[in-house]
Design a protein around this motif. Structure first.
Motif, PDB file in Angstrom:
ATOM      1  N   UNK A 181      -2.023 -10.208   0.621  1.00 30.24           N
ATOM      2  CA  UNK A 181      -3.349 -10.686  -0.067  1.00 30.24           C
ATOM      3  C   UNK A 181      -4.103  -9.844  -0.516  1.00 30.24           C
ATOM      4  N   UNK A 182      -4.898 -10.317  -1.625  1.00 24.28           N
ATOM      5  CA  UNK A 182      -5.821  -9.149  -2.129  1.00 24.28           C
ATOM      6  C   UNK A 182      -7.315  -9.157  -1.574  1.00 24.28           C
ATOM      7  N   UNK A 183      -7.711  -7.817  -1.554  1.00 23.01           N
ATOM      8  CA  UNK A 183      -9.008  -7.682  -1.073  1.00 23.01           C
ATOM      9  C   UNK A 183      -9.639  -6.711  -1.893  1.00 23.01           C
ATOM     10  N   UNK A 184     -11.136  -6.973  -1.797  1.00 26.31           N
ATOM     11  CA  UNK A 184     -11.865  -5.791  -2.635  1.00 26.31           C
ATOM     12  C   UNK A 184     -12.445  -4.893  -1.743  1.00 26.31           C
ATOM     13  N   UNK A 243      -5.673 -13.335   6.391  1.00 27.90           N
ATOM     14  CA  UNK A 243      -4.551 -12.410   6.883  1.00 27.90           C
ATOM     15  C   UNK A 243      -3.568 -12.985   7.765  1.00 27.90           C
ATOM     16  N   UNK A 244      -4.078 -13.484   8.912  1.00 20.52           N
ATOM     17  CA  UNK A 244      -3.185 -14.167   9.805  1.00 20.52           C
ATOM     18  C   UNK A 244      -2.804 -15.597   9.417  1.00 20.52           C
ATOM     19  N   UNK A 245      -3.627 -16.488   8.532  1.00 18.98           N
ATOM     20  CA  UNK A 245      -3.126 -17.541   8.035  1.00 18.98           C
ATOM     21  C   UNK A 245      -1.919 -17.469   7.221  1.00 18.98           C
ATOM     22  N   UNK A 246      -1.969 -16.542   6.372  1.00 18.02           N
ATOM     23  CA  UNK A 246      -1.163 -16.063   5.290  1.00 18.02           C
ATOM     24  C   UNK A 246       0.284 -15.935   5.886  1.00 18.02           C
ATOM     25  N   UNK A 247       0.400 -14.934   7.098  1.00 17.07           N
ATOM     26  CA  UNK A 247       1.389 -14.663   7.851  1.00 17.07           C
ATOM     27  C   UNK A 247       2.032 -15.898   8.409  1.00 17.07           C
ATOM     28  N   UNK A 258      -5.358  -3.660  -2.736  1.00 11.65           N
ATOM     29  CA  UNK A 258      -6.307  -3.502  -3.641  1.00 11.65           C
ATOM     30  C   UNK A 258      -5.586  -3.463  -5.109  1.00 11.65           C
ATOM     31  N   UNK A 259      -4.536  -3.575  -5.027  1.00 12.29           N
ATOM     32  CA  UNK A 259      -3.612  -3.451  -6.400  1.00 12.29           C
ATOM     33  C   UNK A 259      -2.759  -4.756  -6.819  1.00 12.29           C
ATOM     34  N   UNK A 260      -3.169  -5.833  -6.104  1.00 12.84           N
ATOM     35  CA  UNK A 260      -2.637  -7.149  -6.683  1.00 12.84           C
ATOM     36  C   UNK A 260      -3.921  -7.969  -7.276  1.00 12.84           C
ATOM     37  N   UNK A 261      -3.307  -8.752  -7.981  1.00  9.16           N
ATOM     38  CA  UNK A 261      -4.417  -9.762  -8.481  1.00  9.16           C
ATOM     39  C   UNK A 261      -5.548 -10.344  -7.779  1.00  9.16           C
ATOM     40  N   UNK A 295       5.400  -3.844  -0.798  1.00  7.47           N
ATOM     41  CA  UNK A 295       4.005  -3.501  -0.813  1.00  7.47           C
ATOM     42  C   UNK A 295       3.447  -2.710  -1.790  1.00  7.47           C
ATOM     43  N   UNK A 296       2.595  -3.195  -2.382  1.00  4.91           N
ATOM     44  CA  UNK A 296       1.866  -2.533  -3.502  1.00  4.91           C
ATOM     45  C   UNK A 296       0.913  -1.497  -3.073  1.00  4.91           C
TER      46      UNK A 296
END
Length: 401
Positions: free
Chosen positions: A221-224, A125-129, A141-144, A178-179
Motif C-alpha cells: 500500500x502507498x504511504x507518504x 495495512x491489516x485490511x489489505x492483507x 514510498x515508491x508506488x503510486x 516489493x518496491x
C-alpha cells in the motif's frame, strides 16, 4: 536482561478491547522520549476505533524513554507494553524480533517511533492483507500514491535510492513484488514469521524477513513518509557499514554463495601477500623465507574478512585464537598439498603442467573451503548448548553484581 512493564488499561474507554487484540503494533525505540506522547496520541486517534490493538515498545534507550512510555500509556485506551533491553543484540532489527515474540495478535505492524510512519495507515495495512490473503503488507514510498517527502536532504534520498537498487539487484527473486525493501513500516501475519530463522543486524528488518522467511504472498500500500516530529535521525556511517555487512551475510547464506564469497576473499589476499613480499625482499631477505612470511599476511587478511563477512554468526563456537590457528593451518596446508597433487596429476594421469596446476588449485580450494567450514566454524557437538548456557549465566552474574 529485559525489563517488562505493561500499562494498565483505563476502565473508561470507547470500546471493549478483546485480548489478544486484532493487531499488535511493534515500535522499536532508541532515545525517542520527545516523540512518544505524539505517537501514542496519533495511534489513539486513528487505530482503536477501527481495529482492536495493543502496542509493544522494545526499547534500547539510554535516556528516559521507558519512563515516558509508562507515563504516557496511562491515557491510552489499549494495552501498552515496554520491553527495555540492557543489551541491544541485533540493533533495531533485533528489537523488532523481540517485539514479534511478545505479540499476541494474528497481525503485527512494525513502525518507527519518530512519527514518520503514519499510524492512520495501520488499519489499512491489516485490511489489505486480509483482502489479498497476504502474509506481508509493505507500506511503500515508491508506488503510486506514495512519497519519500520526509527524507531530509538530497544525501539521504540518494542513499535510500542506492540501497533500494542494491538490495533488489542482489535478491531479485526474494524481493519480487516489493518496491520498497528499505521500508520500516509493514504488517505481517504472526503465523508467517519464522523467528528462529532470523538473524537481524541493524535496522533493515523487512529485508531480513523477506529474504530469510518470505511469507506466502506479499502486497503493498502507498504511504507518504512524514517529517520527523522531534529529535534527529539515528542513521550514521556505522549503520551504513552494518547494512552492507548484513547484505553480505544474507547473500552468502547458501553453501554455494559462501564458496563463491570464500574464493573472492581469497583472491584479495594476493594484495597483502605481494606487498609483504616486495617489502621483505627490498629489505634484503631471501625470497623463500620472504614468501613464507608474506603468505601469512595474506592468510591473516583472508581470516579477518571471512570472520566478519562470511561466518560472522558462527564465530562464537570457538575462541578467536582457536579459529585463527585452525584457519592458518588449513591455509598453509594448501601450499604443502598442492605440489604433490600437481606431481600426481602429471606423472600418474599424464596431464600437462598447466592443466594439472589448474586442477590442483581447484581441488585444494574446495578442500580448504570445506575444511574451513567444518573444522573452524561448525559448532562442536554437545558443547554449543552448554557453552551458551555458561555465557548466559555469566552475563546474569555480572548484572547481579
Amino acid at each position: 536482561m529485559t525489563h517488562e512493564y505493561t500499562a494498565p488499561v483505563p476502565d473508561v474507554r470507547p470500546t471493549e478491547i478483546p485480548e489478544p487484540g486484532a493487531v499488535t503494533i511493534v515500535v522499536p525505540t532508541f532515545n525517542e522520549s520527545a516523540n512518544i506522547r505524539q505517537l501514542l496520541r496519533q495511534i489513539t486517534e486513528s487505530v482503536p476505533t477501527r481495529l482492536p490493538c495493543e502496542v509493544v515498545f522494545v526499547d534500547d534507550s539510554t535516556d528516559d524513554t521507558p519512563e515516558v512510555i509508562q507515563e504516557a500509556a496511562k491515557d491510552c485506551p489499549f494495552p501498552v507494553t515496554v520491553l527495555h533491553r540492557e543489551e541491544p543484540v541485533g540493533g533495531l532489527g533485533g528489537a523488532v524480533v523481540e517485539g514479534m515474540k511478545a505479540a499476541t495478535s494474528d497481525w503485527i505492524v512494525v513502525m518507527d517511533g519518530d512519527c514518520q510512519h503514519p499510524p492512520s495507515l495501520v488499519p489499512e495495512l491489516v485490511a489489505t492483507g486480509e483482502r489479498a490473503n497476504a502474509g506481508l503488507v509493505v507500506a511503500s514510498r515508491y508506488i503510486k500514491g506514495g512519497s519519500r517527502a520526509g527524507l531530509a536532504g538530497s544525501y539521504r534520498v540518494a542513499v535510500s535510492r542506492g540501497a533500494t537498487w542494491l538490495t533488489k539487484s542482489l535478491f531479485p527473486r526474494r524481493l519480487h513484488g516489493i518496491s520498497d525493501p528499505m521500508s520500516g513500516f509493514f504488517a505481517i501475519r504472526r503465523s508467517d514469521i519464522t523467528a528462529d530463522a532470523l538473524k537481524p543486524l541493524g535496522y533493515k528488518i523487512l529485508l531480513e524477513l523477506a529474504v530469510r522467511s518470505r511469507p506466502r504472498a506479499v502486497t503493498e500500500v502507498p504511504f507518504v513518509f512524514q517529517d520527523r516530529f522531534a529529535g534527529e535521525s539515528k542513521s550514521s556511517a556505522q549503520e551504513g557499514f552494518r547494512f552492507l555487512r548484513h547484505l553480505v551475510g544474507l547473500r552468502t547464506a547458501s553453501p554455494v554463495a559462501r564458496m563463491v564469497g570464500f574464493g573472492l576473499i581469497g583472491a584479495t589476499g594476493f594484495v597483502p601477500n605481494l606487498l609483504g613480499l616486495y617489502v621483505l625482499t627490498l629489505l634484503g631477505m631471501h625470497y623463500v623465507p620472504a614468501e613464507i612470511l608474506a603468505n601469512q599476511l595474506g592468510v591473516a587478511w583472508n581470516f579477518l574478512l571471512i570472520e566478519h563477512l562470511l561466518f560472522r554468526d558462527r564465530r562464537f563456537h570457538r575462541r578467536w585464537w582457536d579459529r585463527a590457528g585452525r584457519f592458518a593451518l588449513l591455509a598453509n596446508a594448501d601450499l604443502v598439498l598442492r605440489i604433490p597433487l600437481i606431481a600426481l596429476f602429471v606423472h600418474r594421469f599424464g596431464m600437462g603442467v598447466l592443466s594439472a596446476t589448474a586442477l590442483a588449485l581447484v581441488t585444494t580450494f574446495v578442500l580448504r573451503f570445506v575444511g574451513t567450514e567444518a573444522l573452524v566454524y561448525l559448532p562442536r557437538r554437545g558443547r554449543t548448548a552448554s557453552r551458551t548456557a555458561r555465557r548466559a549465566a555469566s552475563r546474569t552474574a555480572r548484572r547481579a553484581v
